[in-house]
Write a protein that holds these residues in place. Structure first.
Motif, PDB file in Angstrom:
ATOM      1  N   GLU A  31      10.591   2.429  47.230  1.00 56.77           N
ATOM      2  CA  GLU A  31      10.213   1.922  48.544  1.00 56.77           C
ATOM      3  C   GLU A  31       8.733   1.593  48.509  1.00 56.77           C
ATOM      4  OE1 GLU A  31      11.352   3.861  52.154  1.00 56.77           O
ATOM      5  OE2 GLU A  31      13.212   4.583  51.252  1.00 56.77           O
ATOM      6  N   GLN A  32       8.369   0.565  49.236  1.00 60.28           N
ATOM      7  CA  GLN A  32       6.992   0.094  49.276  1.00 60.28           C
ATOM      8  C   GLN A  32       6.031   1.233  49.640  1.00 60.28           C
ATOM      9  OE1 GLN A  32       7.347  -2.963  48.336  1.00 60.28           O
ATOM     10  NE2 GLN A  32       5.224  -3.573  48.298  1.00 60.28           N
ATOM     11  N   GLY A  33       5.020   1.459  48.789  1.00 60.88           N
ATOM     12  CA  GLY A  33       3.977   2.431  49.074  1.00 60.88           C
ATOM     13  C   GLY A  33       4.365   3.885  48.928  1.00 60.88           C
ATOM     14  N   GLU A  34       5.563   4.161  48.489  1.00 63.19           N
ATOM     15  CA  GLU A  34       6.028   5.540  48.371  1.00 63.19           C
ATOM     16  C   GLU A  34       5.394   6.221  47.163  1.00 63.19           C
ATOM     17  OE1 GLU A  34      10.119   7.070  49.759  1.00 63.19           O
ATOM     18  OE2 GLU A  34      10.354   6.301  47.727  1.00 63.19           O
ATOM     19  N   ALA A  35       5.112   7.502  47.288  1.00 61.94           N
ATOM     20  CA  ALA A  35       4.477   8.283  46.222  1.00 61.94           C
ATOM     21  C   ALA A  35       5.425   8.474  45.034  1.00 61.94           C
ATOM     22  CB  ALA A  35       4.040   9.649  46.760  1.00 61.94           C
ATOM     23  N   TRP A  36       4.826   8.718  43.878  1.00 63.93           N
ATOM     24  CA  TRP A  36       5.558   8.929  42.634  1.00 63.93           C
ATOM     25  C   TRP A  36       6.619  10.025  42.780  1.00 63.93           C
ATOM     26  CZ3 TRP A  36       6.708   7.300  37.910  1.00 63.93           C
ATOM     27  CH2 TRP A  36       7.063   8.215  36.929  1.00 63.93           C
ATOM     28  N   THR A  37       6.247  11.178  43.320  1.00 64.62           N
ATOM     29  CA  THR A  37       7.203  12.286  43.415  1.00 64.62           C
ATOM     30  C   THR A  37       8.317  11.992  44.410  1.00 64.62           C
ATOM     31  OG1 THR A  37       5.780  13.466  44.974  1.00 64.62           O
ATOM     32  CG2 THR A  37       5.596  14.079  42.644  1.00 64.62           C
ATOM     33  N   GLN A  38       8.059  11.175  45.410  1.00 64.71           N
ATOM     34  CA  GLN A  38       9.133  10.791  46.334  1.00 64.71           C
ATOM     35  C   GLN A  38      10.185   9.950  45.608  1.00 64.71           C
ATOM     36  OE1 GLN A  38       6.351   9.143  49.283  1.00 64.71           O
ATOM     37  NE2 GLN A  38       7.409  10.427  50.790  1.00 64.71           N
ATOM     38  N   THR A  39       9.731   9.050  44.756  1.00 64.25           N
ATOM     39  CA  THR A  39      10.667   8.241  43.965  1.00 64.25           C
ATOM     40  C   THR A  39      11.480   9.133  43.043  1.00 64.25           C
ATOM     41  OG1 THR A  39       9.197   6.318  44.053  1.00 64.25           O
ATOM     42  CG2 THR A  39      10.857   6.342  42.304  1.00 64.25           C
ATOM     43  N   LEU A  40      10.808  10.051  42.339  1.00 66.26           N
ATOM     44  CA  LEU A  40      11.529  10.976  41.458  1.00 66.26           C
ATOM     45  C   LEU A  40      12.531  11.823  42.242  1.00 66.26           C
ATOM     46  CD1 LEU A  40       8.704  12.305  39.118  1.00 66.26           C
ATOM     47  CD2 LEU A  40      10.511  10.671  38.557  1.00 66.26           C
ATOM     48  N   GLY A  41      12.124  12.272  43.425  1.00 65.76           N
ATOM     49  CA  GLY A  41      13.014  13.071  44.269  1.00 65.76           C
ATOM     50  C   GLY A  41      14.269  12.310  44.662  1.00 65.76           C
ATOM     51  N   LYS A  42      14.109  11.030  44.983  1.00 63.37           N
ATOM     52  CA  LYS A  42      15.276  10.206  45.339  1.00 63.37           C
ATOM     53  C   LYS A  42      16.220  10.059  44.155  1.00 63.37           C
ATOM     54  CE  LYS A  42      13.456   7.292  48.987  1.00 63.37           C
ATOM     55  NZ  LYS A  42      13.110   5.914  49.344  1.00 63.37           N
ATOM     56  N   ILE A  43      15.662   9.830  42.974  1.00 57.90           N
ATOM     57  CA  ILE A  43      16.493   9.690  41.775  1.00 57.90           C
ATOM     58  C   ILE A  43      17.252  10.984  41.512  1.00 57.90           C
ATOM     59  CG2 ILE A  43      16.424   9.417  39.251  1.00 57.90           C
ATOM     60  CD1 ILE A  43      14.042   7.452  39.742  1.00 57.90           C
ATOM     61  N   ALA A  44      16.553  12.118  41.576  1.00 56.36           N
ATOM     62  CA  ALA A  44      17.183  13.419  41.314  1.00 56.36           C
ATOM     63  C   ALA A  44      18.256  13.748  42.347  1.00 56.36           C
ATOM     64  CB  ALA A  44      16.126  14.520  41.278  1.00 56.36           C
ATOM     65  N   GLU A  45      17.997  13.404  43.592  1.00 55.65           N
ATOM     66  CA  GLU A  45      18.975  13.676  44.650  1.00 55.65           C
ATOM     67  C   GLU A  45      20.187  12.758  44.519  1.00 55.65           C
ATOM     68  OE1 GLU A  45      18.344  14.882  49.149  1.00 55.65           O
ATOM     69  OE2 GLU A  45      17.874  12.767  48.823  1.00 55.65           O
ATOM     70  N   ASP A  46      19.951  11.488  44.265  1.00 60.32           N
ATOM     71  CA  ASP A  46      21.034  10.505  44.202  1.00 60.32           C
ATOM     72  C   ASP A  46      21.879  10.664  42.939  1.00 60.32           C
ATOM     73  OD1 ASP A  46      22.528   8.182  44.991  1.00 60.32           O
ATOM     74  OD2 ASP A  46      21.331   7.011  43.574  1.00 60.32           O
ATOM     75  N   LEU A  47      21.241  10.755  41.790  1.00 59.36           N
ATOM     76  CA  LEU A  47      21.981  10.786  40.531  1.00 59.36           C
ATOM     77  C   LEU A  47      22.404  12.187  40.114  1.00 59.36           C
ATOM     78  CD1 LEU A  47      19.923   8.194  38.457  1.00 59.36           C
ATOM     79  CD2 LEU A  47      22.016   7.826  39.803  1.00 59.36           C
ATOM     80  N   GLY A  48      21.617  13.199  40.466  1.00 63.71           N
ATOM     81  CA  GLY A  48      21.914  14.557  40.019  1.00 63.71           C
ATOM     82  C   GLY A  48      22.346  15.504  41.105  1.00 63.71           C
TER      83      GLY A  48
END
Length: 188
Positions: free
Chosen positions: A77-94
């Motif tokens: 998402e535009q302007g989102e922090a690095w850890t927020q992106t990682l959190g989304k990946i971990a929540e969605d895929l794992g």
């Protein structure tokens, strides 16, 4: 642009990108362009399905940017922090709990992550939620190689299948200069 598509998160490192191009990446814009080009080189040229590079997330610049809107980004998402992106990946895929992954991103304590996920998995097993348990275990499968949950080895990257994440780095360089490129394989 319509069609069916699968999204892939590609984990890269600035060190490898800079070595490939022979110059220091000074700005997020330079990083974005170089990382996208580097990812395209690593993934290869696909005539069908078509590949589309959606955006970039940078650990060093602690931001994300989406520049292609032909397909929907799953994690950036535009302007989102690095850890927020990682959190989304971990929540969605794992199916990993955000509180658990946030603690891991702060401390880097792999054993605490594994223990917390094991506790969640034990409860899910007693609830007979076996599919969720399998997703959680797959999220930890390459934690030693990738240093992050949910990123599988590059050898598993295919155009088909489900949305997933892959570590395209030659090795785990540690924290500080990691980059995620989100791409889509598109069938029209």
């Amino acid at each position: 642009m319509g069609g069916i598509y699968t999204n892939k998160a590609l984990l890269l490192d600035e060190r490898e990108i800079e070595a490939a191009y022979g110059y220091k990446l000074e700005s997020f814009d330079e990083l974005y362009d170089a990382a996208t080009e580097f990812a395209e080189t690593e993934v290869g040229d696909y005539e069908y399905p078509m590949s589309s590079y959606l955006g970039c997330s940078s650990e060093r610049f602690d931001t994300s940017e989406v520049r292609c809107y032909d397909q929907r980004s799953s994690w950036l998402e535009q302007g989102e922090a690095w850890t927020q992106t990682l959190g989304k990946i971990a929540e969605d895929l794992g199916r990993l709990d955000r509180r658990v992954t946030e603690a891991f991103f702060r401390t880097g304590d792999r054993q605490a992550l594994i223990s917390a996920v094991s506790e969640q998995a034990t409860k899910l097993i007693s609830d007979e939620s076996f599919i969720l348990v399998r997703e959680m275990m797959t999220a930890l499968e390459n934690i030693d190689e990738a240093g992050l949950p949910c990123f599988r080895g590059a050898q598993h990257l295919t155009a088909g299948g489900d949305d997933d994440a892959h570590d395209l780095r030659d090795r785990d360089w540690g924290a500080g200069t990691r980059v995620i490129i989100e791409m889509a394989f598109v069938w029209e």
